[in-house]
Write a protein that holds these residues in place. Structure first.
Motif, PDB file in Angstrom:
ATOM      1  N   ARG A  24       0.839  -1.257  -0.241  1.00 51.64           N
ATOM      2  CA  ARG A  24      -0.071   0.105   0.023  1.00 51.64           C
ATOM      3  C   ARG A  24       0.660   1.508   0.148  1.00 51.64           C
ATOM      4  O   ARG A  24       0.643   2.300  -0.704  1.00 51.64           O
ATOM      5  CB  ARG A  24      -0.819  -0.029   1.219  1.00 51.64           C
ATOM      6  N   THR A  37       3.488   2.036  -1.644  1.00 52.56           N
ATOM      7  CA  THR A  37       3.639   2.179  -2.982  1.00 52.56           C
ATOM      8  C   THR A  37       2.875   3.458  -3.531  1.00 52.56           C
ATOM      9  O   THR A  37       3.342   4.343  -4.296  1.00 52.56           O
ATOM     10  CB  THR A  37       3.419   1.282  -4.107  1.00 52.56           C
ATOM     11  N   PHE A  38       1.810   3.638  -2.925  1.00 49.52           N
ATOM     12  CA  PHE A  38       0.768   4.843  -3.507  1.00 49.52           C
ATOM     13  C   PHE A  38       0.628   6.130  -2.434  1.00 49.52           C
ATOM     14  O   PHE A  38      -0.184   6.569  -2.014  1.00 49.52           O
ATOM     15  CB  PHE A  38      -0.643   4.213  -3.446  1.00 49.52           C
ATOM     16  N   VAL A  96      -4.241   8.067  -1.765  1.00 45.40           N
ATOM     17  CA  VAL A  96      -2.987   8.031  -1.103  1.00 45.40           C
ATOM     18  C   VAL A  96      -2.898   7.393   0.036  1.00 45.40           C
ATOM     19  O   VAL A  96      -3.735   7.415   0.885  1.00 45.40           O
ATOM     20  CB  VAL A  96      -2.826   9.487  -0.800  1.00 45.40           C
ATOM     21  N   SER A  97      -1.572   6.475   0.096  1.00 50.40           N
ATOM     22  CA  SER A  97      -1.558   5.757   1.455  1.00 50.40           C
ATOM     23  C   SER A  97      -0.726   6.428   2.443  1.00 50.40           C
ATOM     24  O   SER A  97      -1.058   6.274   3.580  1.00 50.40           O
ATOM     25  CB  SER A  97      -0.866   4.537   1.073  1.00 50.40           C
ATOM     26  N   LEU A 139       4.497   3.820 -12.557  1.00 49.71           N
ATOM     27  CA  LEU A 139       3.507   3.193 -11.654  1.00 49.71           C
ATOM     28  C   LEU A 139       3.688   1.698 -11.995  1.00 49.71           C
ATOM     29  O   LEU A 139       3.847   1.013 -10.939  1.00 49.71           O
ATOM     30  CB  LEU A 139       2.272   3.530 -11.551  1.00 49.71           C
ATOM     31  N   SER A 181       8.095  -4.529  -6.611  1.00 50.32           N
ATOM     32  CA  SER A 181       7.446  -4.523  -5.058  1.00 50.32           C
ATOM     33  C   SER A 181       8.316  -5.371  -4.388  1.00 50.32           C
ATOM     34  O   SER A 181       7.983  -5.388  -2.880  1.00 50.32           O
ATOM     35  CB  SER A 181       6.174  -4.785  -5.209  1.00 50.32           C
ATOM     36  N   SER A 198       7.054   7.988  -3.014  1.00 52.70           N
ATOM     37  CA  SER A 198       5.813   9.068  -2.843  1.00 52.70           C
ATOM     38  C   SER A 198       6.148   9.814  -4.133  1.00 52.70           C
ATOM     39  O   SER A 198       7.026  10.484  -4.529  1.00 52.70           O
ATOM     40  CB  SER A 198       6.702  10.062  -1.451  1.00 52.70           C
ATOM     41  N   PHE A 237      -3.102   7.100 -11.163  1.00 50.26           N
ATOM     42  CA  PHE A 237      -2.703   6.843  -9.877  1.00 50.26           C
ATOM     43  C   PHE A 237      -4.002   6.528  -9.083  1.00 50.26           C
ATOM     44  O   PHE A 237      -4.020   5.349  -8.445  1.00 50.26           O
ATOM     45  CB  PHE A 237      -2.205   8.179  -9.452  1.00 50.26           C
ATOM     46  N   THR A 268      -4.990   2.925 -10.183  1.00 50.22           N
ATOM     47  CA  THR A 268      -3.747   1.690  -9.766  1.00 50.22           C
ATOM     48  C   THR A 268      -4.044   1.600  -8.194  1.00 50.22           C
ATOM     49  O   THR A 268      -3.928   0.223  -7.784  1.00 50.22           O
ATOM     50  CB  THR A 268      -2.539   2.070 -10.233  1.00 50.22           C
ATOM     51  N   SER A 269      -4.000   2.581  -7.700  1.00 50.28           N
ATOM     52  CA  SER A 269      -4.276   2.543  -5.948  1.00 50.28           C
ATOM     53  C   SER A 269      -5.453   1.888  -5.736  1.00 50.28           C
ATOM     54  O   SER A 269      -5.535   0.886  -4.811  1.00 50.28           O
ATOM     55  CB  SER A 269      -4.280   3.925  -5.417  1.00 50.28           C
ATOM     56  N   ARG A 270      -6.491   1.850  -6.523  1.00 49.21           N
ATOM     57  CA  ARG A 270      -7.888   1.253  -5.931  1.00 49.21           C
ATOM     58  C   ARG A 270      -7.783  -0.185  -6.382  1.00 49.21           C
ATOM     59  O   ARG A 270      -8.143  -0.925  -5.597  1.00 49.21           O
ATOM     60  CB  ARG A 270      -8.995   1.933  -6.743  1.00 49.21           C
TER      61      ARG A 270
END
Length: 506
Positions: free
Chosen positions: A20, A22-23, A64-65, A335, A342, A349, A377, A380-382
């Motif tokens: 997580r 990563t975002f 955003v994480s 991304l 990973s 960031s 972003f 991909t985050s979702r």
């Protein structure tokens, strides 16, 4: 006439779990990121603490994480004590990094209040430029110590009795850069960072500490810097930082589209150096990478030039790039690079969050809108969940000045076995022709396409503006379908695509 891009995916080809962190993103006291960005008392959407709720909503939608704060170049001249206590008593200071004035209306306590509202994890950077070990320990005790000592009691007196529990700490910023206040040689920085880390760990043994790597891979000391710093600091730190920015230069569109090739090489080079030090020192621990600054940034444009002379404004318009459809495709490809690494990129960031080379833009007293880069972003985050898969790819190549020859396509995928969901992220980096997607998904069993979205515009330089915020947005790609265990469809030139698949409902 389209060419094929063939992907082979298998749930057994696992790289690492999706992280997580990563975002993450970045909020620096630079330009309008803080003032009229996240914080604007008097704005119609401002809450009781002066934070713009429209920006908070977009931050949550962006997915955003974590957020790195307060800099950046800014931190190397920052006195954290200026930003705590009664606001009316806080001193204004010149920020030499960006030739601006910081009123210190927002400081550590306000930032921590904002992180709770935004539901993000804080990452805090200490000043190892103009300050050092004592100040790093002071801000750590102010932030994390239980009440009962001077600095934690000061925090409580300022209205925050409970420790903040900040876990991630950056040991300075870009200390290899001659532009940095307090710039140091590798040997000087290595000693300072190691001793600071040791002191901070005596206070909080479980901190996650990030040591400065090279400011970018083009630095003349790149590689040697990491070797020297990690040889000294290895046992005291967990991650080494990496920073990179890309832009189209001199009309070289092809090289810009292949930017992720450079990011891949950058990451692999830092990993190789870190593992060399690990072998040399005979350690079991692996040093991970914090890619805590990355983005598209047109540094040659006028908006990236700070004020000068006697002009020291508060929150000047700085680094406010307007991003194109092509920028968003390259951004989405970066991304992809971060995700496929990973196993070694533990945190990243996006620099930055609001107004300053950012996916979110605001008008003082007015609205907020999404730049083109917001969309890859957020999606991909979702939807990147579960395990990152090693995608085998075969595609035509294209020539470019920087890399010689690059693949016209790039891709990564994530698989969540528990929910039976597969997400495929793929870019067509070619400027001239569509690609025909052909992905072998037979090893996943019975799947169905849930959604296919493509970000593309016939004009690769089309942008989103406050007046036209939806000029470039992802749209349904109705050509994507399953045919006998194979995923097929059309990928337009200069495009980013997300395909979501899942096991059929029982």
């Amino acid at each position: 006439m389209s060419s094929n891009v063939s992907l082979t995916l298998n749930p057994a080809f696992r790289v690492a779990p999706v992280r997580r962190r990563t975002f993450g993103a970045f909020v620096e006291h630079l330009g309008r990121c803080v003032y009229t960005g996240i914080h604007e008392p008097g704005h119609p959407s401002a809450d009781e603490d002066g934070f713009r709720t429209d920006v908070l909503e977009l931050t949550r939608e962006l997915g955003v994480s974590s957020v790195r704060y307060p800099g950046g170049n800014f931190v190397s001249g920052y006195q954290w004590e200026d930003g705590v206590g009664p606001v009316e008593d806080r001193p204004a200071r010149h920020d030499l990094a960006w030739h601006s004035t910081d009123p210190n209306t927002v400081g550590l306590d306000e930032f921590m209040a904002w992180t709770k509202k935004a539901d993000v994890e804080p990452m805090y950077a200490v000043n190892l430029g103009t300050r050092g070990m004592a100040e790093a320990l002071d801000v750590l005790q102010y932030a994390n110590a239980p009440q009962g000592i001077a600095l934690s009691d000061q925090r409580a007196a300022n209205g925050h009795p409970e420790p903040y529990g900040i876990s991630m700490w950056c040991l300075g910023n870009e200390m290899d850069g001659p532009w940095q206040a307090g710039h140091k040689t590798a040997e000087e920085y290595a000693r300072l960072a190691t001793e600071t880390a040791r002191l901070m760990r005596q206070e909080n043994p479980d901190l996650e500490l990030i040591v400065c790597g090279s400011s970018n891979s083009q630095m003349p000391t790149f590689g040697a810097w990491e070797n020297t710093v990690l040889t000294e600091a290895y046992d005291q730190v967990d991650m080494v930082s990496a920073h990179v920015y890309y832009s189209e230069k001199d009309g070289d569109q092809a090289s810009f589209l292949a930017s992720a090739d450079d990011m891949d090489h950058f990451i692999d080079s830092v990993v190789a150096t870190a593992d060399h030090v690990r072998a040399k020192l005979k350690r079991d621990k692996r040093i991970m990478i914090s890619f805590d600054e990355w983005n598209i940034w047109y540094q040659h444009r006028a908006e990236s030039r700070p004020p000068s002379g006697d002009d020291w404004p508060v929150a000047p318009v700085l680094l406010e790039d307007t991003y194109s459809a092509m920028d968003a495709v390259v951004f989405g490809n970066l991304l992809i690079s971060l995700l496929r690494h990973s196993d070694r990129v533990a945190s990243a960031s996006l620099a930055q969050l609001v107004n300053v080379i950012a996916p979110i833009m605001t008008e003082p007293g007015g609205g907020a809108w999404k730049q083109t880069t917001f969309h890859p972003f957020a999606l991909t985050s979702r939807y990147a969940v579960g395990e990152v898969l090693d995608v085998r790819l075969d595609a035509p190549s294209f020539e470019n000045q920087r890399f010689g020859s690059s693949s016209a396509a790039d891709a990564v995928a994530t698989w969540d076995d528990e929910t039976g969901t597969l997400a495929v992220f793929v870019v067509n980096r070619g400027a001239d022709a569509p690609l025909a997607l052909d992905a072998d998904l037979a090893s996943f069993g019975d799947l169905e396409v849930v959604e296919a979205l493509t970000l593309h515009h016939e004009d690769p330089y089309a942008t989103n503006t406050q007046a036209a915020p939806e000029t470039v947005v992802p749209a349904a790609n109705d050509s994507v379908r399953l045919e006998g265990g194979r995923l097929v469809g059309d990928l337009p030139a200069i495009s980013w695509t997300l395909v979501r698949l899942a096991r059929p409902a029982a």
